[in-house]
Design an enzyme around this catalytic site. Structure first.
Site, short mmCIF file in Angstrom:
data_model
loop_
_atom_site.label_atom_id
_atom_site.label_comp_id
_atom_site.label_asym_id
_atom_site.label_seq_id
_atom_site.Cartn_x
_atom_site.Cartn_y
_atom_site.Cartn_z
N GLU A 17 14.50 25.15 21.73
CA GLU A 17 13.35 25.13 20.81
C GLU A 17 13.25 23.81 20.04
O GLU A 17 12.16 23.35 19.71
CB GLU A 17 13.41 26.30 19.84
CG GLU A 17 13.18 27.66 20.49
CD GLU A 17 14.45 28.28 21.03
OE1 GLU A 17 15.54 27.65 20.93
OE2 GLU A 17 14.37 29.42 21.56
N PHE B 35 16.82 42.97 15.06
CA PHE B 35 17.30 42.02 16.07
C PHE B 35 16.39 40.79 16.09
O PHE B 35 15.18 40.90 16.12
CB PHE B 35 17.30 42.71 17.45
CG PHE B 35 17.67 41.77 18.57
CD1 PHE B 35 18.94 41.22 18.63
CD2 PHE B 35 16.74 41.40 19.52
CE1 PHE B 35 19.28 40.33 19.64
CE2 PHE B 35 17.07 40.53 20.55
CZ PHE B 35 18.34 39.99 20.60
N GLN B 36 17.00 39.64 16.08
CA GLN B 36 16.30 38.35 16.08
C GLN B 36 15.32 38.23 14.92
O GLN B 36 14.26 37.63 15.05
CB GLN B 36 15.60 38.09 17.42
CG GLN B 36 16.62 37.79 18.53
CD GLN B 36 16.01 37.21 19.79
OE1 GLN B 36 14.85 37.46 20.11
NE2 GLN B 36 16.80 36.45 20.53
N MET C 249 26.47 3.45 14.54
CA MET C 249 26.12 3.11 13.16
C MET C 249 27.18 3.62 12.19
O MET C 249 27.54 2.94 11.23
CB MET C 249 24.73 3.68 12.81
CG MET C 249 24.19 3.19 11.48
SD MET C 249 23.97 1.40 11.46
CE MET C 249 22.23 1.25 11.89
N LYS D 172 5.19 40.90 15.93
CA LYS D 172 4.84 41.37 17.28
C LYS D 172 3.71 42.40 17.25
O LYS D 172 2.83 42.39 18.11
CB LYS D 172 6.09 41.98 17.93
CG LYS D 172 5.92 42.18 19.44
CD LYS D 172 7.24 42.51 20.11
CE LYS D 172 7.08 42.57 21.63
NZ LYS D 172 8.35 42.81 22.32
#
Lengths: 567, 166
Positions: free
Chosen positions: A50, A112-113, A474, A162
């Site tokens: 993602e 969930f999630q 760096m 959803k």
């Protein structure tokens, strides 16, 4: 009246916004939106992570000036998107992120999630929405794109449970925008424009200090006309590279911590800074108390909060950079350009006496600066150059000759390692006919290389030059300079990965250059390939440091020009 | 650090309170008190925020960047009307009630609950008056104290002659 699902309404709304591509990864809560997208002309690019989808949307937005769109599911997918959102916020990248959410009845139950996406992203977005009714979707999408693209651009997130995606609604065209608290000031007020002109007329050592605001506002033509009409030299910040062609006699290049001597010193000695679309970032000013001590300040920005945040200006101007420059030009109109011989001679002498420099020994290890210059010579300045964050980014910005805007894409404000590969993919999707070349450090590259699989699978032939110095360069440079050479956790090793094999495994062509004479041919070979992504491993000098350098928080007067000048 | 009073008109939308407090926290401004309530326009809410900050320009500009913030007014304590409400429960053995009632009368405080051991006063007024009341009853023993947070509005300076004193 026929109804449609919230998910179909979402896709329809995106089509109405003119969206041609969505970068995303599907999952449970966003599943409903992945069905109607099959019937849509919108192209979906399946990212492998993602974060990659988010940076692709950013790269697309940088290259095209349009709003980039990322779509992911709830929970971990949404949290993976936080870095690109924060990146887009500080670099003013227009972006709309769509996240799935667990159903409204499950929200707040640790389902969930489930993650509190709007809460988590509140400080990482320009605005966000949690939608509870499918009928809101057309208006919310319209508002989100409007907010993302106008004023100071930025990311806007829409969180869609959803059941809202599955719910039925009757499609309606979005209502007229109702945003009583969002009215960006675009047109500059005439009063400060007049005051600004007076300061310009009175100044002897003026400098135009310009940045990303010029690029975002498409103000580069007006900038050039104003600089030429007033004969004022121009420094371009990391975000503003390409705002004026680097080969223009008034162009001084990049200021700041790793800016060139002339750009840094011209600002220090200026009696007037005309700052447009910049935010006096600490990487530019060093210690703000000692920055440009003798300069009066004209500061123009579309974001009023940037004006006076770091340095209180003598003339504040709130407005879009192009409108401001148009106004300045119209008020200046008819006047002859001042000669400014003394100031311009002084500046020219600095440019002559203190150029950027490095030494490429024919038998020595490859100098990274040499790779940048060779790449620039062989690929040309019309290439879209993308970089990650660190030494390679500074060398790219220093040594590449930028000749037009929107050809330089990097993570400036947030400094997001791993930005280059996915951002290059997004840029190439938005500008398929242009050459897109990423310069990446090996440390950065190892953070998001999986997106090269996306590039291979989707037929997006980007090119990536990996500067393989085997270190977090760096950080190593700072440990060498400020921690007595005690190197801690910076060694990446040069033995693995084998970038050629890694590239091959991901469906790309892998090339490698170990010596200076192999650099040019490797680049030429990469440029001849346009049907697949290419990764070129340049095994570069591990000890090279970025100079000039102003130590963090130090005064820009104490610029260190090279290793030999170290105290 | 000095205190400043902001009267902030916001759209009555979910999370707007969180957006404001999150922004102030992120920018390092300390909220002294915050009071929120609906306005005559049901689409809008009014927040009175008392902020500790050396200067208010950045606070106001950053708040203005929030899409749901419609208008911000900084109120000058000299020319604005400020009120706070406090409920305070004080230990009050039967022999002490008379003294406490006397103090209450001076402050126009109302006794809203009384028991064998304590009395609860409701005090309404300017923050200074409320603080004075607290100090006066402190020696009796404060059992519990709750304040509403300050609410404030500017005086009507355009039609000054018509305004009532108070």
């Amino acid at each position: 009246m026929s109804t449609m699902s919230g998910a179909r309404a979402l896709i329809t709304a995106l089509e109405h916004e003119g969206v041609e591509v969505v970068f995303g990864v599907p999952g449970g809560a966003i599943l409903p939106a992945y069905d109607p997208i099959l019937d849509s002309p919108i192209r979906h690019i399946l990212a492998r992570h993602e974060q990659g989808a988010g940076h692709m949307a950013e790269g697309y937005a940088w290259a095209t000036g349009r709003v980039g769109v990322a779509m992911v599911t709830s929970g971990p997918a949404a949290t993976n998107l936080v870095t690109p959102l924060a990146d887009a916020l500080v670099d003013s990248v227009p972006m709309v992120a769509i996240t799935g959410q667990v159903a409204t009845h499950a929200v707040g139950n640790d389902a969930f999630q489930e993650a509190y996406t709007t809460g988590i992203t509140m400080p990482a977005t320009k605005h966000n929405y949690y939608v509870t009714d499918p009928r809101e979707i057309p208006d919310v999408v319209r508002e989100a794109f409007h907010i993302a693209a106008t004023g100071r651009p930025g990311p806007v997130l829409i969180d869609l449970p959803k059941d809202v995606l599955n719910g039925e609604m009757v499609w309606h065209k979005p209502a007229k925008l109702s945003l009583p608290g969002y009215r960006p000031t675009v047109d500059a007020h005439p009063r400060p424009i007049k005051d600004a002109i007076k300061l310009v007329e009175a100044s002897e050592r003026p400098v135009l200090y310009v940045g990303g605001g010029i690029i975002k506002a498409y103000a580069h033509r007006e900038l050039l006309r104003f600089a030429e009409a007033t004969r004022i030299p121009v420094v371009t910040t990391l975000m503003g590279r390409g705002a004026i062609p680097d080969d223009h006699p008034l162009a001084l290049g990049m200021p700041g911590m790793h800016g060139n001597y002339t750009a840094v010193t011209a600002m220090q000695q200026a009696d007037l800074l005309i700052a447009i679309g910049v935010r006096f970032d600490d990487r530019v000013t060093g210690n703000p108390a000692t920055f440009a001590p003798g300069a009066r300040i004209i500061h123009a920005d579309v974001d009023p909060a940037e004006i006076g945040k770091v340095r209180v200006p003598d003339v504040p101007i709130v407005g879009d950079a192009r409108k401001v420059l148009e106004e300045l030009l119209s008020k200046w109109d008819g006047r002859d350009a001042p000669e400014r011989r003394e100031w311009l001679d002084t500046v020219a002498a600095w440019q002559r006496d203190y150029p950027l420099r490095y030494n490429q020994h024919p038998d020595g290890p490859i100098k990274p600066q040499y790779v940048v210059e060779e790449l620039n010579r062989l690929a040309g300045s019309d290439t879209i150059l993308v970089s990650g964050v660190g030494q390679h980014q500074m060398w790219a910005s220093q040594y590449w000759k930028f000749t037009e805007p929107r050809k330089w894409i990097n993570s400036g404000g947030l400094g997001t390692m791993g930005f280059a590969v996915p951002a290059a993919i997004g840029a190439k999707v938005g500008r398929p006919d242009e050459q897109v070349y990423a310069i990446d450090g090996d440390g950065c590259f190892q953070m998001t290389p999986q997106e090269l699989i996306t590039a291979s699978a989707e037929g997006i032939p980007i090119k990536v030059a990996v500067f393989n110095n085997g270190a977090h360069g760096m950080v190593k440079q700072w440990q060498n300079l400020f921690y007595g050479g005690r190197l801690s956790a910076v060694d990446l090793g040069k033995d693995f990965p084998d970038y050629v094999k890694l590239a091959d495994a991901m469906g790309c062509v892998g090339l490698r250059a170990d010596t200076p004479e192999e650099v040019g041919p490797a680049i030429e070979k990469s440029l001849a390939i346009d049907d697949r992504p290419v990764v070129v491993q340049f095994v570069t000098d591990s000890e090279e440091m970025v100079f000039p350098m102003v130590p963090a928080g130090g005064s820009n007067d104490d610029i260190i020009l090279s290793r030999e000048d170290l105290p | 650090m000095s205190q400043h009073i902001l009267s902030v008109l916001v759209e009555n939308k979910p999370s707007v309170l969180a957006r404001i407090s999150s922004l102030l926290a992120r920018r390092g401004f300390n909220i002294h008190s915050m009071a929120v309530g609906p306005t005559a326009d049901e689409g809008m809410s009014r927040m009175t925020i008392v902020v500790d900050a050396p200067e208010m320009e950045q606070v106001k500009k950053q708040l203005h960047k929030l899409v749901n913030v419609v208008r911000i007014t900084e109120l000058d304590p000299q020319t604005s009307l400020e009120r706070e409400i406090m409920l305070i429960r004080v230990s009050a053995a039967p022999g002490k009630r008379g003294e406490l009632l006397e103090i209450g009368t001076i402050f126009k405080a109302t006794v809203i609950d009384v028991s064998t051991a304590s009395m609860c006063f409701q005090v309404i007024g300017e923050p200074r008056k409320i603080n004075d009341f607290v100090e006066l009853v402190r020696p009796y023993g404060i059992v519990e104290l709750v304040k509403s947070g300050r609410i404030a509005m500017g005086r009507d300076t355009k039609t000054r002659k018509l305004r009532a004193i108070g």
